[in-house]
Every structure is written in structure tokens, then in C-alpha cells.
Scaffold this active site. Structure first.
Site, PDB file in Angstrom:
ATOM      1  N   ASP A 220       0.811  -1.197   0.000  1.00  0.00           N
ATOM      2  CA  ASP A 220       0.000   0.000   0.000  1.00  0.00           C
ATOM      3  C   ASP A 220       0.856   1.264   0.000  1.00  0.00           C
ATOM      4  OD1 ASP A 220      -2.669   1.127   0.441  1.00  0.00           O
ATOM      5  OD2 ASP A 220      -1.840   1.788   2.351  1.00  0.00           O
ATOM      6  N   GLU A 289       1.241  -0.250  -4.909  1.00  0.00           N
ATOM      7  CA  GLU A 289       0.406   0.901  -5.210  1.00  0.00           C
ATOM      8  C   GLU A 289       1.316   2.113  -5.154  1.00  0.00           C
ATOM      9  OE1 GLU A 289      -3.632   2.764  -3.301  1.00  0.00           O
ATOM     10  OE2 GLU A 289      -1.827   2.841  -2.108  1.00  0.00           O
TER      11      GLU A 289
HETATM   12  C1  LIG Z   1       3.034   2.568   2.400  1.00  0.00           C
HETATM   13  C2  LIG Z   1       1.738   2.663   3.132  1.00  0.00           C
HETATM   14  O1  LIG Z   1       1.451   1.889   3.993  1.00  0.00           O
HETATM   15  N1  LIG Z   1       0.915   3.642   2.795  1.00  0.00           N
HETATM   16  C3  LIG Z   1      -0.359   3.865   3.418  1.00  0.00           C
HETATM   17  C4  LIG Z   1      -0.156   4.908   4.434  1.00  0.00           C
HETATM   18  O2  LIG Z   1      -1.392   5.223   4.986  1.00  0.00           O
HETATM   19  C5  LIG Z   1      -2.428   5.650   4.172  1.00  0.00           C
HETATM   20  C6  LIG Z   1      -3.586   6.044   4.970  1.00  0.00           C
HETATM   21  O3  LIG Z   1      -4.043   4.981   5.722  1.00  0.00           O
HETATM   22  C7  LIG Z   1      -2.750   4.584   3.191  1.00  0.00           C
HETATM   23  O4  LIG Z   1      -3.769   5.021   2.310  1.00  0.00           O
HETATM   24  C8  LIG Z   1      -1.470   4.278   2.462  1.00  0.00           C
HETATM   25  O5  LIG Z   1      -1.749   3.319   1.527  1.00  0.00           O
END
Ligand SMILES: CC(=O)N[C@H]1CO[C@H](CO)[C@@H](O)[C@@H]1O
Ligand SMILES: *[C@@H]1O[C@H](CO)[C@@H](O)[C@H](O)[C@H]1NC(C)=O
Ligand SMILES: *[C@@H]1O[C@H](CO)[C@@H](O)[C@H](O)[C@H]1NC(C)=O
Ligand SMILES: *[C@@H]1O[C@H](CO)[C@@H](O)[C@H](O)[C@H]1NC(C)=O
Ligand SMILES: *[C@@H]1O[C@H](CO)[C@@H](O)[C@H](O)[C@H]1NC(C)=O
Ligand SMILES: *[C@@H]1O[C@H](CO)[C@@H](O)[C@H](O)[C@H]1NC(C)=O
Length: 573
Positions: A220, A289
Site C-alpha cells: 500500500d 500501489e
Molecule cells: C506505504 C503505506 O502503507 N501507505 C499507506 C499509508 O497510509 C495511508 C492512509 O491509511 C494509506 O492510504 C497508504 O496506503
């Protein structure tokens, strides 16, 4: 002496079994499917989708030909950001079920040949995570797990950095006389990836889930993993109408896309490869992502990450874009791929943060599915898009669940809420669309389920689902789509886009009519001189006057307004 033979046998056995990654490249032509667990299938009727529900629905993927699913976060979390704020990376949130439910999901998926990918959220933890609690308390072992800096004595902020959710990215705590950095919500403190201990913790977490039998991770918001050490102020964007405190006020040169991020991803990919090799399992897959510049996103290919998500069908084209803009978006990714040996393209149509494909492209959802499926590489589907689900735009403020919507307030919640794309999966026309049999659902079901549902689309002669399934079948059975080359063309009148995939013996051609009002006649033989003039329509959009199975003259092919066709034609020797 008696023990020696055992040792020899053991060594031989080890040499035979270890040291091979199986099915390398299984993902190269795969269809990945994003499950939003809260909304997929609710087995215990508490209104919230769960792991048992997903397990019961795994047949859907088998039947449809979907190769891999990824689950949005199911970890323990206070749910300030719907599971993207994790309080224990190894625990499953009770809303979704138990460890045993997870094990059953994985073993059932394995029996059916479906891969399961989990979300990895490494940039931060919840402030309720025990690491943060210990770090906040000044526990020596955890002191550097987060990004702490001394409070400026003049009472000013440490620097001008702004959090993605707006406002200063620093929170000056009372119990520890320092400030911690948070790229997102203040309840989501950023982990310090310059600490070896944090790096090891994250690797342990990766191993923990690999041990449970998963096939990889979707990482993420990866670009936010590192920021410069010297805390330089970021420059202003000078965008009109943007005020200080808004994320767009600054250019994030020092808090995004730092080179160290790529090294960390590389170390994770290596860990997964070594793991697959040592345990003789199929190749593990990593998707990331990374919303950033094209060249920064595709740089993740260099780490060994197989699928840096390509979001350009979401971010750079829309219902008003013409064939030229589509061609540009397609060609730019393919050009980047061509410059990176071994890289495989991927095409994402939608996800839990945007608007659904069929809503973004009214009447053209199937056209978008055709693009993702006919273009080379990996196709990524968000749940419900195989049946053309649309946004539920009339959810009231009272029923709104997404914190982004709630925080925006009654006047503006509709602009921010992502609830419209997170409504329960529409399986059939039973109560709550077959999502559960309970009194309630955590978020309202879209009323259109009575007509728009999977069961109805399976029995209809023509449907979104049938188009989707047929396209997957084509991908798996035609060499032109498995390994063939790709070309894109825009007609001279700028109304038609064609994507042509060719093997030595056959071309598969996707033709899209971008005109909303007039029928255009195309001569495909002019574009692809090697093909025979007679073609077979493999897939047609729903109200096309030319049906699936028709033979057509490729020298003079009429395409009705808004319609798309997928045609196969033999190459002439
Ligand atoms: C790298 C990662 O974990 N990014 C996340 C950081 O937090 C935001 C908000 O919760 C997420 O949307 C990101 O994907
Ligand atoms: C797998 O392990 C074997 C034996 O340890 C090693 O020789 C080989 O290079 C490894 N392969 C990969 C792809 O890591
Ligand atoms: C961070 O800031 C918020 C809002 O100002 C405050 O409520 C919260 O207590 C702070 N957290 C810590 C750990 O200091
Ligand atoms: C990457 O793309 C950005 C934006 O288009 C550009 O400014 C930058 O120079 C590019 N970097 C490289 C190394 O090509
Ligand atoms: C579509 O994209 C164009 C060009 O980027 C933009 O001007 C327009 O506002 C967008 N339309 C919609 C409906 O998003
Ligand atoms: C595309 O649709 C338009 C609008 O109906 C029509 O005039 C045109 O002939 C169609 N194009 C093709 C290639 O059939």
C-alpha cells in the site's frame, strides 16, 4: 556409525526438494481480482462481509477463470481508516473471522488453484499499536521505531511538511517531549525504515503470512515509505486556489519517492524469492500501489516487483477522452515496459478509492474490460465490475461509513466519501442481493440489484458477466493474447481505436467506436495487411447490431455508436 546413513539420506533429500521456485511466471497473463472483504459475502449475518463468506464464494473465481485474488486489509485495527491503520499486523480483525477461517480460506483456494495475495501496509501503524505505545513511553528498544525529532524551543513547527489528510505532518506529543511524523492521520504514525529493527520486524511479518500459505503481497502507498533525513522544507506548488495546510500546497520532493524505498522493496522481493525457493512453492508475487510519476512507478520493475500497478486508465482518461488519449496512455506504458527487460504490463480499471468503471464510463464499461483483457499482461478487476456494478450515489450522510466522507461534513460528504464504490456484491435478487440473509448490511445495498446481479447475468443470453468470462477464456486459449505482439491504431477520422495482438498465425483485434452518434466503417485490412479479410466476432458489446459468432468482412466493417468488437482473423501466409 549407525547415524551416518541418516545424515546422507537427509542431505540427498534436501538436495532433491529444496532450491526450486515452481511455476515461475504464473502471473504473467493472469487476471487479479480485488476483494473488499467487508462487502463481498457475509456468512454470519452481522452485516459485515467475512472470511468464511469469501471461502464459500471461491467457486466464483474458479468458474470465471480468475487466477488470483487480493484481499483489502483484514488485520486488527481501530478502523480509523478502515483497516489501513493496523494495530497488530499478525492478527485478523474479529469482524472478518478467526485464524482458523483464514487457514480454511487459503486451503480451499489452493485446492481450486486460486492464488491469494494480502495487503501489506508498511508506512505506519496505528497509534494504538504496542510498538507506538512503547516508543511514546520512551522504551529504549522501541525508541527509534518511529520518526521522532526534538520539539523546537520557539514553539514553531519542525518544518513545513503537510500530511496527506491536511495540516502539519508533525504531532508534538505530551508524554514524550518530541514530535512524531505522520504522512497520513495523526493516529497513523510513520514507521522509521532507517531502523534495522523496523526492517526486520516487517520481514518477520512477511514471513509470518507466507508461512500461512499466501502467494504474495500488494503493498500500500509505497512512495511514502521514506523522507529525507535533514527535514528540508518542501517547495510550494503555487497551484491556484490551494491554501497552506492542504497537501497540494507543497511539492513532495522530500517526503516521497526516496531512493531508499526501492532498496526496501528489493529486499522484500528477495525474501519472497528465497522463501519460495526454500519451500519449493510457486513464485510469490508483489504488487505495489505507487501513485507518482510514470518513470518512478515503473522503476519498481527494477526491484523485481512484478506488478507496479498501472492506474493510468483511472487517472489519465475518462468518458470525454478520445481514441488519441487512450492510445497515448496505452503506448506510454508499453514504451516504459519495452525499456525494462522482463517487465510485464498490467492494467487496473478500478479500486476501492475511486469511482466504478461503469460509472466513470457510462455505457462503456465492457469496452474498458475489453481493453484490460486484450492488452498484454495482467488485468486487474475490482469486485463487482465483472457484472458492471455502478456507484451507489444516494447514500445519506447518516448512512455514510467512510471516514473521509464523515470528516467532510454533511455539506461536502458526497465529494469525499468512497462508500458508493464499496456497496455489497450483487450475487442474486434475494434479500440484500445474496450478500447475507440478515436484517442489515454495514452499508446499503444498491437497489438496482434486482436487475443487476450475477445470477441474472449467468442466465441471460448476453450480459456483462458473459463478456467478461469470454474475454478471460480468449486470453487463456489464443496464442495471440498469451504471447503475441501488440499494436495500437487510431483511425484517420479519430473515431476508432484498435488494439491488435498477433501471433504467427492469428490476430485478435479489439475495435472501439468512440463516436456516440454515428456508425463508422473501418477497413482493418488496411491497418493489418497480413490478416485475411474474413473475421469472426468473438465478443461484442451488449447492444451491438453485430453479435458474437458472426462472420464479418474486415475490409468493410460497420461499428455502431459506442460499440466495441473483439474479432479473430487468420494471418495469411
Ligand atoms: C506505504 C503505506 O502503507 N501507505 C499507506 C499509508 O497510509 C495511508 C492512509 O491509511 C494509506 O492510504 C497508504 O496506503
Ligand atoms: C534456489 O536455491 C538453490 C539452492 O539453494 C540455489 O542454487 C538457486 O540459485 C536458488 N534459485 C533462486 C532463483 O533463488
Ligand atoms: C496528536 O494530535 C492530536 C490532535 O491535535 C491530539 O488529539 C493527539 O492527542 C496527539 N497525539 C499524541 C500522541 O500526542
Ligand atoms: C521522470 O519524469 C518526470 C516527470 O515527467 C521528469 O521531470 C523527470 O525528469 C523524469 N526522470 C527521469 C530520470 O527521466
Ligand atoms: C476528463 O478529462 C479531461 C482532460 O483531462 C478533463 O478536462 C475533464 O474535466 C475530465 N472529465 C471528467 C468527467 O472527469
Ligand atoms: C461509430 O459510431 C458512430 C456513431 O453512431 C457511427 O456513425 C460510426 O459509423 C461508428 N463507427 C464504425 C467504425 O462503425
Amino acid at each position: 556409525m549407525a547415524r551416518l546413513p541418516c545424515v546422507i539420506v537427509f542431505l540427498i533429500a534436501t538436495r532433491i526438494v529444496a532450491g526450486e521456485i515452481k511455476n515461475v511466471g504464473w502471473w504473467k497473463n493472469a487476471v487479479f481480482y480485488q476483494i473488499y472483504p467487508r462487502s463481498f459475502q457475509d456468512d454470519n449475518n452481522d452485516g459485515i462481509g467475512d472470511l468464511k463468506g469469501i471461502t464459500k464464494r471461491l467457486d466464483h473465481f474458479k468458474e470465471t477463470g480468475i487466477d488470483a485474488v487480493w484481499l483489502s486489509p483484514i488485520y486488527a485495527s481501530p478502523m480509523v481508516d478502515f483497516g489501513y491503520d493496523i494495530s497488530d499486523f499478525r492478527k485478523i480483525h474479529p469482524d472478518y473471522g478467526t485464524d482458523a477461517d483464514f487457514t480454511e480460506l487459503i486451503s480451499t483456494a489452493r485446492k481450486l488453484g486460486i492464488k491469494v495475495i494480502m495487503d501489506l501496509v508498511p508506512n505506519h501503524t496505528s497509534d494504538e499499536h504496542e510498538w507506538f505505545q512503547k516508543s511514546l513511553a520512551g522504551d529504549e528498544a522501541y525508541k527509534d521505531y518511529y520518526i521522532w525529532h526534538d520539539k523546537p524551543t520557539d514553539g514553531k513547527p519542525l518544518n513545513n511538511w503537510i500530511s496527506v489528510f491536511g495540516g502539519s505532518a508533525w504531532n508534538c506529543s505530551s508524554s514524550r517531549p518530541q514530535c512524531y511524523f505522520h504522512q497520513f492521520h495523526y493516529k497513523q504514525p510513520d514507521l522509521n525504515f532507517r531502523s534495522d529493527k523496523v526492517q526486520e520486524e516487517m520481514k518477520d511479518i512477511i514471513r509470518f503470512w507466507l508461512d500461512k500459505g499466501i502467494d504474495g503481497f500488494r503493498v500500500d502507498a509505497i512512495p511514502h515509505l521514506f523522507e529525507v533525513e535533514d527535514l528540508r522544507n518542501e517547495p510550494r506548488t503555487n497551484l491556484p486556489g490551494v491554501v497552506d495546510g492542504e497537501y497540494a500546497y507543497l511539492d513532495h520532493f522530500y517526503t516521497k519517492d526516496q531512493p531508499e524505498t526501492y532498496d526496501v522493496v528489493k529486499s522484500w522481493v528477495k525474501l519472497m524469492n528465497d522463501y519460495a525457493n526454500a519451500s519449493n512453492t510457486d513464485e510469490k508475487v508483489m504488487t505495489v500501489e505507487a501513485y507518482t510519476f510514470l518513470n518512478k512507478t515503473t522503476e519498481y520493475y527494477e526491484t523485481g516487483c512484478q506488478i507496479p500497478f498501472n492506474f493510468y486508465f483511472i487517472t489519465d482518461v475518462n468518458r470525454t477522452s478520445g481514441p488519441d488519449q487512450f492510445k497515448k496512455v496505452i503506448d506510454q506504458w508499453l514504451t516504459e515496459i519495452a525499456g525494462r527487460p522482463g517487465a510485464v504490463a498490467n492494467w487496473v480499471l478500478g479500486n476501492h478509492d475511486g469511482s466504478r468503471t461503469a460509472s466513470r464510463y457510462p455505457g462503456r464499461g465492457d469496452q474498458m474490460t475489453m481493453l484490460a483483457m486484450i492488452l498484454p499482461g495482467v488485468a486487474v478487476t475490482y469486485y463487482g465490475e465483472e457484472i458492471g456494478m455502478i456507484d451507489k450515489t444516494d447514500i445519506s450522510y447518516e448512512d455514510t461509513q467512510d471516514p473521509a466522507g464523515c470528516n467532510a461534513g454533511r455539506e461536502k460528504y458526497k465529494e469525499k466519501s468512497r462508500d458508493p464504490v464499496r456497496t455489497p456484491m450483487q450475487w442474486n435478487d434475494d434479500i440484500n442481493a445474496g450478500f447475507n440473509q440478515g436484517e442489515r448490511t454495514w452499508i446499503p445495498v444498491n437497489e438496482n440489484f434486482v436487475e443487476l446481479n450475477l445470477a441474472a447475468q449467468k442466465t441471460a443470453k448476453f450480459s456483462h458477466y458473459k463478456i467478461y468470462k469470454k474475454l478471460i477464456h480468449l486470453r487463456k486459449t489464443h496464442a495471440a493474447l498469451l504471447t503475441g505482439k501488440v499494436e495500437t491504431f487510431v483511425s484517420s477520422d479519430k473515431k476508432i481505436l484498435s488494439v491488435v495482438r498477433s501471433s504467427n498465425t492469428e490476430s485478435i483485434i479489439l475495435i472501439i467506436n468512440f463516436s456516440d452518434t454515428e456508425t463508422v466503417t473501418v477497413n482493418l485490412v488496411n491497418q493489418v495487411p497480413s490478416i485475411a479479410a474474413g473475421g469472426l466476432v468473438e465478443v461484442a458489446t451488449l447492444d451491438s447490431p453485430i453479435n458474437e459468432g458472426s462472420s464479418v468482412n474486415l475490409r468493410k466493417l460497420p461499428i455502431a455508436p459506442k460499440q466495441s468488437l473483439v474479432i479473430s482473423a487468420k494471418i495469411q501466409k
